[in-house]
Each structure stands twice: as C-alpha cells, then as structure tokens.
Design a protein around this motif. Structure first.
Motif, PDB file in Angstrom:
ATOM      1  N   TYR B  21       0.843  -1.190   0.000  1.00  0.00           N
ATOM      2  CA  TYR B  21       0.000   0.000   0.000  1.00  0.00           C
ATOM      3  C   TYR B  21       0.882   1.245   0.000  1.00  0.00           C
ATOM      4  CZ  TYR B  21      -3.909   3.026   0.946  1.00  0.00           C
ATOM      5  OH  TYR B  21      -4.858   3.986   0.846  1.00  0.00           O
ATOM      6  N   PRO B  22       0.626   2.179  -0.925  1.00  0.00           N
ATOM      7  CA  PRO B  22       1.499   3.355  -0.999  1.00  0.00           C
ATOM      8  C   PRO B  22       1.518   4.105   0.332  1.00  0.00           C
ATOM      9  CG  PRO B  22      -0.238   3.440  -2.657  1.00  0.00           C
ATOM     10  CD  PRO B  22      -0.448   2.188  -1.900  1.00  0.00           C
ATOM     11  N   LYS B  23       2.685   4.539   0.665  1.00  0.00           N
ATOM     12  CA  LYS B  23       2.880   5.180   1.964  1.00  0.00           C
ATOM     13  C   LYS B  23       2.226   6.550   1.961  1.00  0.00           C
ATOM     14  CE  LYS B  23       6.732   5.103   5.076  1.00  0.00           C
ATOM     15  NZ  LYS B  23       8.140   5.414   5.220  1.00  0.00           N
ATOM     16  N   ARG B  24       1.329   6.786   2.917  1.00  0.00           N
ATOM     17  CA  ARG B  24       0.743   8.110   2.971  1.00  0.00           C
ATOM     18  C   ARG B  24       1.612   9.053   3.767  1.00  0.00           C
ATOM     19  NH1 ARG B  24      -4.790   7.315   3.470  1.00  0.00           N
ATOM     20  NH2 ARG B  24      -4.698   7.545   5.720  1.00  0.00           N
ATOM     21  N   ASP B  25       2.412   8.474   4.597  1.00  0.00           N
ATOM     22  CA  ASP B  25       3.405   9.274   5.298  1.00  0.00           C
ATOM     23  C   ASP B  25       2.779  10.400   6.081  1.00  0.00           C
ATOM     24  OD1 ASP B  25       5.843   9.790   6.139  1.00  0.00           O
ATOM     25  OD2 ASP B  25       6.696  10.428   4.224  1.00  0.00           O
ATOM     26  N   GLU B  26       1.864  10.061   6.957  1.00  0.00           N
ATOM     27  CA  GLU B  26       1.245  11.111   7.749  1.00  0.00           C
ATOM     28  C   GLU B  26       2.177  11.642   8.824  1.00  0.00           C
ATOM     29  OE1 GLU B  26      -2.085   8.850   8.853  1.00  0.00           O
ATOM     30  OE2 GLU B  26      -3.422   9.819   7.432  1.00  0.00           O
ATOM     31  N   GLU B  27       3.232  10.916   8.996  1.00  0.00           N
ATOM     32  CA  GLU B  27       4.158  11.318  10.051  1.00  0.00           C
ATOM     33  C   GLU B  27       4.746  12.700   9.779  1.00  0.00           C
ATOM     34  OE1 GLU B  27       4.863   9.781  12.878  1.00  0.00           O
ATOM     35  OE2 GLU B  27       3.309   8.336  12.384  1.00  0.00           O
ATOM     36  N   GLY B  28       5.199  12.896   8.569  1.00  0.00           N
ATOM     37  CA  GLY B  28       5.832  14.160   8.246  1.00  0.00           C
ATOM     38  C   GLY B  28       7.073  14.364   9.090  1.00  0.00           C
ATOM     39  N   ALA B  29       7.518  15.613   9.146  1.00  0.00           N
ATOM     40  CA  ALA B  29       8.707  15.908   9.937  1.00  0.00           C
ATOM     41  C   ALA B  29       8.377  17.016  10.919  1.00  0.00           C
ATOM     42  CB  ALA B  29       9.839  16.341   9.017  1.00  0.00           C
ATOM     43  N   TRP B  30       8.948  16.923  12.089  1.00  0.00           N
ATOM     44  CA  TRP B  30       8.757  17.980  13.086  1.00  0.00           C
ATOM     45  C   TRP B  30       9.877  18.984  12.952  1.00  0.00           C
ATOM     46  CZ3 TRP B  30       4.428  18.636  15.743  1.00  0.00           C
ATOM     47  CH2 TRP B  30       3.560  17.547  15.918  1.00  0.00           C
ATOM     48  N   LEU B  31       9.527  20.201  12.607  1.00  0.00           N
ATOM     49  CA  LEU B  31      10.544  21.238  12.470  1.00  0.00           C
ATOM     50  C   LEU B  31      10.442  22.203  13.647  1.00  0.00           C
ATOM     51  CD1 LEU B  31      10.311  22.232   8.705  1.00  0.00           C
ATOM     52  CD2 LEU B  31      11.682  20.456   9.771  1.00  0.00           C
ATOM     53  N   LYS B  48       8.960  29.868   6.991  1.00  0.00           N
ATOM     54  CA  LYS B  48       9.175  29.286   5.673  1.00  0.00           C
ATOM     55  C   LYS B  48       9.807  27.906   5.857  1.00  0.00           C
ATOM     56  CE  LYS B  48      11.046  30.783   1.213  1.00  0.00           C
ATOM     57  NZ  LYS B  48      10.064  31.582   0.509  1.00  0.00           N
ATOM     58  N   ILE B  49       9.160  26.888   5.344  1.00  0.00           N
ATOM     59  CA  ILE B  49       9.713  25.551   5.492  1.00  0.00           C
ATOM     60  C   ILE B  49      10.638  25.264   4.318  1.00  0.00           C
ATOM     61  CG2 ILE B  49       7.744  24.708   6.815  1.00  0.00           C
ATOM     62  CD1 ILE B  49       6.846  23.315   4.233  1.00  0.00           C
ATOM     63  N   PRO B  50      11.531  24.301   4.475  1.00  0.00           N
ATOM     64  CA  PRO B  50      12.563  24.082   3.459  1.00  0.00           C
ATOM     65  C   PRO B  50      12.027  23.887   2.044  1.00  0.00           C
ATOM     66  CG  PRO B  50      13.017  22.772   5.402  1.00  0.00           C
ATOM     67  CD  PRO B  50      11.680  23.394   5.605  1.00  0.00           C
ATOM     68  N   GLY B  51      10.860  23.326   1.912  1.00  0.00           N
ATOM     69  CA  GLY B  51      10.322  23.127   0.565  1.00  0.00           C
ATOM     70  C   GLY B  51       9.852  24.418  -0.092  1.00  0.00           C
ATOM     71  N   GLY B  52       9.735  25.502   0.664  1.00  0.00           N
ATOM     72  CA  GLY B  52       9.368  26.775   0.066  1.00  0.00           C
ATOM     73  C   GLY B  52       8.043  27.327   0.569  1.00  0.00           C
ATOM     74  N   GLU B  53       7.185  26.458   1.075  1.00  0.00           N
ATOM     75  CA  GLU B  53       5.882  26.880   1.569  1.00  0.00           C
ATOM     76  C   GLU B  53       6.030  27.804   2.783  1.00  0.00           C
ATOM     77  OE1 GLU B  53       1.489  25.837   1.964  1.00  0.00           O
ATOM     78  OE2 GLU B  53       2.955  26.034   0.357  1.00  0.00           O
ATOM     79  N   THR B  54       5.159  28.822   2.868  1.00  0.00           N
ATOM     80  CA  THR B  54       5.181  29.698   4.024  1.00  0.00           C
ATOM     81  C   THR B  54       3.977  29.404   4.903  1.00  0.00           C
ATOM     82  OG1 THR B  54       6.110  31.331   2.560  1.00  0.00           O
ATOM     83  CG2 THR B  54       5.447  32.090   4.728  1.00  0.00           C
ATOM     84  N   GLU B 138       5.327  15.482   1.743  1.00  0.00           N
ATOM     85  CA  GLU B 138       5.269  15.919   0.340  1.00  0.00           C
ATOM     86  C   GLU B 138       5.651  17.396   0.201  1.00  0.00           C
ATOM     87  OE1 GLU B 138       2.782  14.442   1.869  1.00  0.00           O
ATOM     88  OE2 GLU B 138       0.893  15.547   1.760  1.00  0.00           O
ATOM     89  N   LEU B 139       5.412  18.170   1.264  1.00  0.00           N
ATOM     90  CA  LEU B 139       5.809  19.571   1.196  1.00  0.00           C
ATOM     91  C   LEU B 139       7.319  19.714   1.282  1.00  0.00           C
ATOM     92  CD1 LEU B 139       3.229  21.550   3.329  1.00  0.00           C
ATOM     93  CD2 LEU B 139       3.462  21.416   0.870  1.00  0.00           C
ATOM     94  N   LEU B 140       7.929  18.757   1.955  1.00  0.00           N
ATOM     95  CA  LEU B 140       9.375  18.830   2.141  1.00  0.00           C
ATOM     96  C   LEU B 140      10.129  18.210   0.982  1.00  0.00           C
ATOM     97  CD1 LEU B 140       9.563  17.818   5.874  1.00  0.00           C
ATOM     98  CD2 LEU B 140       9.965  20.072   4.921  1.00  0.00           C
ATOM     99  N   ALA B 150      15.218  15.240   0.769  1.00  0.00           N
ATOM    100  CA  ALA B 150      14.752  15.497   2.126  1.00  0.00           C
ATOM    101  C   ALA B 150      14.614  14.235   2.953  1.00  0.00           C
ATOM    102  CB  ALA B 150      13.420  16.227   2.065  1.00  0.00           C
ATOM    103  N   ARG B 151      14.149  13.143   2.320  1.00  0.00           N
ATOM    104  CA  ARG B 151      13.859  11.984   3.145  1.00  0.00           C
ATOM    105  C   ARG B 151      15.125  11.361   3.719  1.00  0.00           C
ATOM    106  NH1 ARG B 151      15.603   8.726  -0.329  1.00  0.00           N
ATOM    107  NH2 ARG B 151      15.012   9.084  -2.493  1.00  0.00           N
ATOM    108  N   GLU B 152      16.269  11.687   3.096  1.00  0.00           N
ATOM    109  CA  GLU B 152      17.508  11.133   3.624  1.00  0.00           C
ATOM    110  C   GLU B 152      18.099  12.017   4.697  1.00  0.00           C
ATOM    111  OE1 GLU B 152      20.481  10.187   0.716  1.00  0.00           O
ATOM    112  OE2 GLU B 152      18.936   9.351  -0.579  1.00  0.00           O
TER     113      GLU B 152
END
Lengths: 529, 187, 346
Positions: B21-31, B48-54, B138-140, B150-152
């Motif tokens: 099952y594709p990973k939904r990855d709800e965990e995300g990252a805590w910044l 501003k998060i590293p992916g660019g989103e504010t 996905e934002l990261l 990012a995932r690494e």
C-alpha cells in the motif's frame, strides 16, 4: 505420529510463527520511530563505558550528546577506549574504578589510527609548540605580558578574589598557546610545573624520572592537578606529558570527532587567520572560497571517504588541497599538510620546501651537501599539489599559475626580504641597535614587514586572493620598506654616528645606499620609473 | 490448528499488504519553529519551510500548550494564491478573489467560504519551551538540505522565520511595537 | 441447485477423482522427517515467488536506480526490510535444502533405475537454483553485486569456444552496462522461475508416476503406506511453519542491510561470492581458468549421468558400496573447499 498430534503441533507452530511476526512488528515500529526522529538512532553504549556515560550524561550532557552523534559511538568506541590509562602513566588517576587520564593525546589516538598519527608527528603542525619561548612568543610572554608575575597596582573593585599576583603569561596562555599548543604540565608541589621535560618519558610515553612524578600535586581523589596555563588546551602542537606532540582535537573537535567539520575551512580558521597569516580570509576571497560558499551543499561533506573527483568536485576547501585524498592518488589522505607545499612563506625570506628526513626545511646552500640532506624535494611537493589542481585545471593552467606564484615570491624575496634582512643584520652586528628584540621601533617595523605584510602578500599569491597579494600585501610591504624601515635605519646610523660609532654607521649607510642604487629601487631616488 | 494457520499467515499477508500500500506518510517531519516565549500572545510569525511553503504561526492563547498556537498554510485553498494577514480587519485575506479567513483559518468570505474550504492547519507540538510544527513529507520533498533529498536528511531540515507580525501592534512596522527586546531580534 | 453441484457442473471433478489425484498413498518411511527434504525447497520456492513478486513491485532494474530502489525497499517501506530479509534468507535456505535433498537421494540410492531421468531433472533444478541465487544477488546494486556479475561474466567468457558469445549474451556487451541489469532481472524474475516451475512439474510428475522410492526391507514394510492427505500434507504444513518461523527470526535477528553501492572504479580488496559459490570460486583459483571451467563442466556432466555410470558399475559389482564412498568423498571435498575459501583472505 497421530493426526491429532500433528494438528496440535501445527497449532503450536502457528502460534509460534505469529509470535515471531510480533517480533517483526516490534522491529518495524522501532524502525519507524527512529526514522521519524522520535527515537534516537540506536547507539549501543559499550558495556565498559556505560557507567561513565550514564553519569556524565547527567553532569555534562553536551559531551554525551556530542559523542552520541560521533562515528565512534556508531562503532562502539566509548569513553574508556580513549581515556584509559595505566597506573604507570604520569597523568593516570583512578576514577570510579577505572584508571584513566584526562587528556587524550595523539599517542592514545594512534592505538587505532597509527598512520594518521605518524604523518601528523612528522608535520609542521606537530612542531607548532616550538614557538614557546621563540621570537613570536617574546611578544606575548614579555612585551605583552611578563615572564615574572607582578603585583597589581590598584584593586579591582568587586573582585577581591583576583587581587593576588598578575599572571604575566596570560596572553601567551590564551593567545599563542591555544593555537600553537601548550607545554602541558602539572602543578608541582614546589610551585614549578611538572612537564614532559621533567618527566622524561620513554618511547612508550611512560615517565622515567620518578622524582618528577612525585612532585605532581593531586587533589583529594588522587587526580593530578594541571598547571592552569597549560590546560585546557587544544593547540595543534601541544607538548603532552607522554612526550607526544599535538592534539588531534585541534581539528577533530571532541567529542564527536566530526570528519565533516575538519573538512570545512572554518575549522582551519580557528588559527589560520588574522594579520600575520590570514589564510582563511585569503581563501574566502579566492575563487576557491567563493565557489565553496556557493556550493557548500554540493560538497557531500558527510561522505565516508570524501575523495575529490569521486565524492565531490564542487569546490576545494583547505583540506581538499592540503590534506584530503583525491581520485588521482587513490584517495590517500595525508595528515601532514606540508607534503603538498612547495614554498615555505613562514620565514622572512621564503624558502623552497626541500625537507630532510625529519621533515625540517633544509637551509643548506651548497648544492652537493643540500642534495644529501634533502629527502623530499619541493618539486615532489608541488607535483603532489598539481595532482589536486588537475582535477579542475589543465596542466598548462597549473604551470602558468605556479610561474606567477614563483615570480611573486621571488620578487618579494629579492626586492624586500633579502635587503631588509641584510639591513637589520647589519644594524645589529654593528651595534647600532640593541640585542633584545622589540625594544626599538625599527624591530617592530621589520616584524610588520615580513611577519604580517610579507606573509599576507605571499599567502595571497599562493591562494589567489589578489587583494591580499597587493593592497594588504606588497603595497604595505613597500610602504613599510621605503617609508619606515629605510628612514629608521638611517636614523639609527645617524644616532650611532653621534654616539661614537661613525665607522659602523658609515658601513651600514653604504649598505643601504648600495641597496637603493639597485635598478629595482632606483625609482625611489627619483631617477627611474 | 486452523485458527493458528489463519492468524499467522494472515498477519504475514497483512504485512505484505502494508508493504504494497502506498505510503501516505502522515508522520511528516517535526521542524523547530521558535521558543515559546519568542512568540507573544496575540502575535504571529511567518515560517518558511525548506520546501518553500510559508506557514503563518500565531499564538492565540496566553498558555503555552500546543492548543494556544495555530499554524495555517498561507496558500489559499481556492486557487493557490498567497494569503496575508490583515491586522486591522483581523483576518487572512487572499487578494486573488477576495477570499477571507478568520484567525483560526476558517473561511469567512469569498470563494473559499462558499466552498467551505478553510486554510489548511498544521499540527503543532510544544516540547518543554520549544515550539515544533509538523510538516507533511510531500511539502518537504522539494527541499534538498546539503544536496540530499529530504527523506535522507530529516535531521538537517530547518525552517526559517521570514517575518514577525504583531497582530495588534501600533503602526504597520512590527518593529515599532513595544515588545520584549528578545522577540524583536528579527526586526 | 446447490453451490456444490453448480460448481461440479462447471468443474467436472468428483471427490473420488480429486482424492485420487491428490492423495496417493505414500510409503511409511515418509513419516520420518528427513525424508521430507524434497518438500522443503518446494515450499521455499513458493515463499521466494511470493516475496519476489512483492519486491518486484518496487525494484527498478536499472544501473542508476537499482541500489536506490533496494534501499527504498529496505529502509523506507513498511516491512520492506522484512520481506527482503525473507527473500534473501529464503534463497539461502532453498539452496541449502536442494543440496541436502540431493544428498539424501544420493545416499539412499533413490536415483537408481528406473528413476535416472528424475535425477537428471533434479540436477537441472540444482543448476537453476544456483543461477537464480547468482542473478539474485547481482540485482541489488551493491559492490558485491557488481563484482559478482563481473566475475560471473569473466568466467563465462573463458568457456572454450562458446564462452565469449555466451558472456556477451549474459551481460549484454563486453562489460557491465546499463543493459545488464534488466537482463539479470528478467532472468531472475521471469525466465528462471518459469523454467524452475516446469522442471519441478516434470520432477513431481516423474515422482508420481514411479511413486516414492521404497526403502522397506521386507515385503510387509514395503506395503505399509499411509495417506498423503491429510497425514503427509500436515507434515508438510508443519515443515512450512517451521521454515516460516526460521525465516522470520533470521530476517529479524540478522537483517539484510545495504552494502556499499556498486562502484565500477574500485574493486573491493576481497571479493567473495555467496557461500554456495565458495566451492566453485576456490576451484577456479586452484588451476588455470580454462582447466577449471572444463573440469567443472566435466564434473557436472559426470554428476548428470551418474545414475547410468552407477548402473553400469553395479551390473558388474552388485554388492559394491562404492557409490557411498564416492559420495562421502565428494561431500568432504565440497565442504573442505568451501571452508577453505571462507577462511582465507584471498
């Protein structure tokens, strides 16, 4: 076996299988927590260091945290592996059931990193402690400070605790020795420090002078007390009580010993900066430093081996050119940065880096004798550097650069350094200035000329920072030479003439005039351009 | 026997389906955002998060629990324009089609209100006195700290405070607001 | 109409026929566990097919992505490390059990007339399993994979006459290139498994036609049989469970990590193949390469036609125990060479 027995067995095995899958589930949950950063990466604290770790985690969490992030931690190298000592060591003491020492010396590191330690011991870095009591240190120990403690001249309000003697060595301790390294010593019972010079360590680092060992003061727990000026110290040429030289943590900061950090120019910038040898600033100004500032994120700084041309090629750092492995030398790292340096720009007059068996620069001028002494020529060293350069530059480009650099060094040597040396030596030989250094302005002038400005110029040329080569360099050298050194030298001659040294004064004046009559100096008399 | 077999092989099949099952990855990252005391009650900041989103992070309560803070995407759910905080009207406003949202990110006017789409909220966590924000992977994904995907490099991801806004400060310049000197360092 | 009759109408097999099809009585000696070694590799093959299909959902057979996709499976996906661990340990156990099964067949003389052909099929199953193992670890994109493939190709190149052609065919060129991995993947994931399924089908068909070899000494013992279903089937289920537990524990306790990524520029100082090739590897080092390959080919050929050699010999000396002694010698030699190769540095 009956059928029902088989069924029972299968049922049992099914449950066992389920249990093993629970193990899988547990592992998976652990893994995911670790991945999400909710759990520390599993670092097994080695059994032998568990007690150290648990206690110091409370008392010095920084040390523990740093260590947790180190490669040592991943590989199971704990506290005791490095701090372990034998009771026969001068600095050993018993701590919570272990015999340990506070300072981890290159001798300790060499247990696992023998090649690195060896190369380092042969490097100029390891000799940095020789500066103690040398010319430079006269400045800190005498001119800036005082070799003898003296009485304060008035009270410091609010600080009755510091109203004792003034420690005149403070500037040397905190200034010079934090880069160059201290002569590590213990507080002696007679007030004199006990250093390796007293302890006379043997080849294994064990003290042979037991009388000196007996002089070491210890606290109530039996822990030897260091003489406060000599420790803490991470100077690169630290002279340790076991006779080894240096401090690996000068570059590989404890307790995470991060290779990443040692690869970056800021690491070298702890010492290689400032008015006398601003290598870090020079690098920052050079194309190399500019590229690094921009492309830092492409430097793959966490790579295991960090081989230029393989793991990265975005930009060179100090380590890249002077130490690190590259694709053309099978990735061989050297811990002797001098192996790739073809001029030494440290002394007043630059010398070719022909080194003898001990890694010392050969000063012998006679070609035959020189040939005998030289074990590693400047050309070898340049060839090694050229290999590094050739990752990004063609051979024509490199040799043309070296032509520019050689020309620059020669210009400085011939136009200012050699004449300046002649004049200074003549003044001193003729008694026109006194023996002690830095008691006359001209000695400061000359020091500025070669030690500060002359080195800036040469380093600027070596590392391609035009502003340092010129405005912070040769321009100031020239100004210092024509506008200060020559007039001051003449003044000393005049002064000598008035004090009954007419002959000597005339000799030196003749020397000065003969120098200024040389074609390259003629312009200063308005005769030529 | 049957139960044992079904349970064990069934669990294995469950693992396999989780694998597929594709990973939904709800965990995300805590910044890490900032220390709690650097975001005064009533003020907010743009993160501003590293992916660019504010992301707008505001402190609405006087307490210091995650519930006293709110983190809202600055991307309008209508057509993806950037919303901004209008202090005088106490609302987030999207200039593209006059969408407006209240302090909690609830759509109150314009197309978002009609569609009932609020500003996306991010989860926050207060750990000791440190405020963390949860950013979905996905934002990261676009971020490349030190050249690594990012995932690494979860541990190397850091956001950046780009602007601090005193919600009810005098004047338009947040730095003019009388405030604790520690919090005005960004000015 | 009941569901049963509805089905029977469309799938016209009645219970008796089904029972006959599946339920051949098997000799009593199969009650002893070590006679079930044939079922073990079959079960493991099933595990390999299932886990292999699962892994193939994520694996990317390209020189640039292979390592990363395996890393993704191992480190990012849920239970990926576990499934990969089972696949890898399953391969190890499968090779081991095929060899054990073959040893059992050899020492019990089960290959003898009229079962010579099944021995030959079995030899090809062994070969197929080994090549599956080889192509399997070449897919990972690690240093070991890359250099194993290189060594494999070099060995192939040295086969007289057809070697170079075969070698080029194997790695799609003169050296490892972007086309190599897809080839290995298709061999590993499609061609060889299908071949193995066909071989197994043949193997089991021949077995069913002859019946399981009888070892009973007396006529009475020979006639003692028990039902395949459910009795022997439950034995196989038990073995399956034991294997699953073993695999699960192995995959968890000794997880399969990621080695260093393949680097064509740096040959590792020590290249060691997987354990089941150690013996061949040592053999290759013992003599010139062509001699080694020819002798290996010869040994394989002798093993292949062993039932006939053995038959020819037994016609002359019926009471001879020679085959047992040869077998013991061969096993000792194989173990010796394997241990030798495993212990030395180079």
């Amino acid at each position: 076996m009956s059928l029902s027995a088989k069924q029972l067995i299968i049922a049992f095995l099914g449950i066992l299988f389920l249990a093993s899958l629970v193990l899988v589930q547990y592992t998976e949950v652990m893994r995911r927590e670790e991945e999400a950063g909710l759990r520390e990466h599993k670092v097994a604290v080695p059994e032998s260091s568990k007690r150290c770790f648990e206690c110091h985690r409370q008392t010095n969490p920084g040390i523990a945290e740093h260590w947790l992030g180190s490669t040592h931690a991943q590989k199971g190298i704990g506290c005791i592996e490095c701090h372990e000592a034998q009771t026969t060591d001068a600095d050993a003491f018993s701590h919570e059931g272990y015999t340990i020492a506070t300072i981890v010396t290159p001798r300790d590191c060499s247990k696992c990193h023998p090649k690195e330690a060896d190369e380092f011991q042969n490097s100029h870095h390891a000799m940095a402690g020789n500066i103690l009591h040398s010319l430079d240190n006269l400045l800190a120990e005498t001119v800036e400070g005082s070799r003898i403690p003296f009485d304060p001249h008035s009270k410091t309000p609010g600080r009755p605790d510091i109203d004792g003697k003034v420690n005149g060595m403070a500037s040397a301790f905190t200034g010079c020795q934090q880069c160059h390294g201290s002569l590590v010593g213990f507080a002696g019972r007679d007030g004199k420090p006990v250093t390796m010079k007293d302890l006379e360590p043997d080849a294994a680092g064990k003290p042979t002078n037991l009388e000196a060992v007996a002089r070491i003061t210890k606290n109530a727990d039996g822990k030897p007390i260091f003489s406060p000026g000599s420790w803490p110290n991470t100077g690169i040429g630290r002279i340790n009580v076991d006779g080894s030289r240096g401090s690996c943590s000068a570059c590989h900061s404890r307790h995470d010993f991060s290779p990443r950090r040692a690869r970056q120019p800021e690491n070298c910038g702890k010492c290689h900066l400032g008015p006398d040898h601003p290598q870090k600033e020079i690098y920052d100004e050079s194309k190399h430093g500019i590229a690094f500032a921009d492309l830092r994120h492409k430097m793959n700084l966490d790579a295991k081996d960090w081989v230029l041309g393989k793991d990265y090629s975005a930009a060179p750092t100090c380590a890249t050119c002077h130490m690190s492995g590259h694709s053309k030398n099978e990735g061989t790292i050297t811990h002797d940065p001098g192996q790739r340096i073809s001029w030494t720009n440290r002394p007043p007059i630059s010398l070719a880096m022909d080194t003898d068996i001990n890694g010392k620069v050969v000063t012998e001028a006679d070609p035959a004798k020189r040939n005998e002494l030289v074990k590693d020529t400047w050309q070898n060293k340049r060839d090694r550097m050229t290999q590094v350069c050739s990752h990004c530059h063609t051979n024509d480009y490199i040799s043309s650069f070296y032509k520019q650099y050689d020309d620059f060094v020669q210009l400085y040597n011939e136009k200012f350094a050699k004449p300046g040396t002649l004049i200074m030596n003549a003044l001193k030989a003729n008694g026109l200035i006194t023996k002690p250094n830095f008691d006359e302005e001209i000695e400061w002038t000359w020091f500025y000329l070669w030690h500060h400005e002359g080195r800036r110029a040469r380093h600027g040329a070596a590392m391609m920072a035009p502003d340092y080569a010129h405005w912070h360099g040769m321009y100031e050298v020239a100004e210092r030479f024509y506008m200060e050194l020559i007039p001051q030298a003449r003044e000393h001659c005049e002064h000598g003439r008035q004090n009954g040294k007419a002959k000597e004064a005339d000799d030196v004046l003749a020397l000065i005039d003969s120098i200024l009559a040389r074609p390259e100096h003629k312009w200063s008399k308005g005769e030529a351009k | 026997m049957g139960a044992g077999l079904v349970a064990s092989y069934g669990t294995l099949a469950w693992f396999a389906s989780r694998f597929l099952y594709p990973k939904r990855d709800e965990e995300g990252a805590w910044l890490f955002v900032c220390t709690v005391n650097r975001l005064e009650p009533g003020s907010s900041l743009l993160f501003k998060i590293p992916g660019g989103e504010t992301i707008a992070v505001a402190r609405n309560g006087r307490g210091a629990d995650a519930g006293d803070f709110v983190a809202l995407s600055s991307t309008c759910p209508h057509l993806g324009c950037q919303v901004h905080w209008e202090a005088n009207k106490d609302r987030f406003f999207c200039p593209c089609h006059n969408g407006a949202f209240d302090r909690g990110g609830k759509a109150i006017a314009g197309p978002p209100a009609q569609a009932g789409t609020d500003l996306k909220q991010y989860r926050l966590r207060v750990d000791g006195s440190l405020l963390y924000i949860n950013v979905p992977s996905e934002l990261l994904a676009k971020a490349e700290p030190n050249g690594k995907p990012a995932r690494e490099a979860r541990g190397e991801l850091h956001g950046r405070i780009v602007e601090r806004v005193a919600v009810r400060g005098p004047g338009h310049d947040p730095c003019l607001a009388p405030r604790n000197p520690e919090t005005s360092r960004e000015c | 109409m009941t569901a049963g009759s509805w089905l029977r109408e469309r799938f016209p097999v009645d219970g008796d026929q089904l029972r006959e099809l599946t339920n051949e009585p098997v000799p009593a000696h199969l009650k002893r566990w070590w006679f079930c070694l044939g079922g073990t590799p079959a079960y493991l093959f099933l595990v390999q097919i299932v886990t292999g299909i699962l892994l193939a959902f994520y694996y990317q057979a390209s020189s640039t992505n292979a390592y990363e996709s395996v890393r993704h499976i191992t480190e990012d996906l849920e239970y990926g490390w576990f499934l990969r661990g089972i696949h890898k340990w399953g391969a190890t156990l499968m090779v081991a059990s095929v060899i054990l099964h073959q040893m059992r067949v050899y020492f019990t003389g089960a290959y003898r007339k009229p079962r010579e052909l099944n021995w030959i099929v079995g030899m090809f199953i062994l070969l197929c399993t080994l090549v599956l193992g080889f192509t399997g670890y070449s897919l990972v994109g690690e240093q070991l994979s890359y250099w194993a493939a290189t060594v494999g190709a070099n060995i192939t190149n040295n086969v007289p006459l057809i070697g170079p052609t075969l070698g080029r065919l194997l790695i799609a060129g003169d050296q490892i290139n972007p086309q190599t991995l897809p080839r290995f993947f298709i061999l590993h994931g499609a061609v060889l498994p299908v071949v193995l399924v066909l071989l197994l089908f043949l193997h089991i068909t021949i077995l069913r036609l002859h019946g399981v070899t009888d070892f009973g000494a007396t006529k009475e013992e020979k006639e003692k049989r028990f039902d395949f279903f459910p009795d022997h089937f439950l034995t196989e289920v038990t073995i399956g469970l034991v294997l699953m537990i073993l695999l699960t524990v192995l995959a968890t306790v000794f997880p399969v990590g990621m080695g260093p990524a393949a680097d064509p520029l740096s040959t590792p100082e020590v290249i060691k193949p997987e354990w089941f090739f150690l013996v061949t590897f040592r053999w290759l080092k013992l003599m010139p390469i062509t001699a080694a390959i020819l002798s290996l080919g010869f040994i394989f050929f002798v093993m292949l036609i062993w039932p006939f050699i053995d038959g020819w010999f037994r016609k002359r000396r019926p009471a001879s125990e020679l085959s047992v002694w040869i077998g013991i010698l061969a096993v000792l030699a194989i173990i010796g060479l394997t241990v030798w190769e495993a212990l030395v540095q180079h």
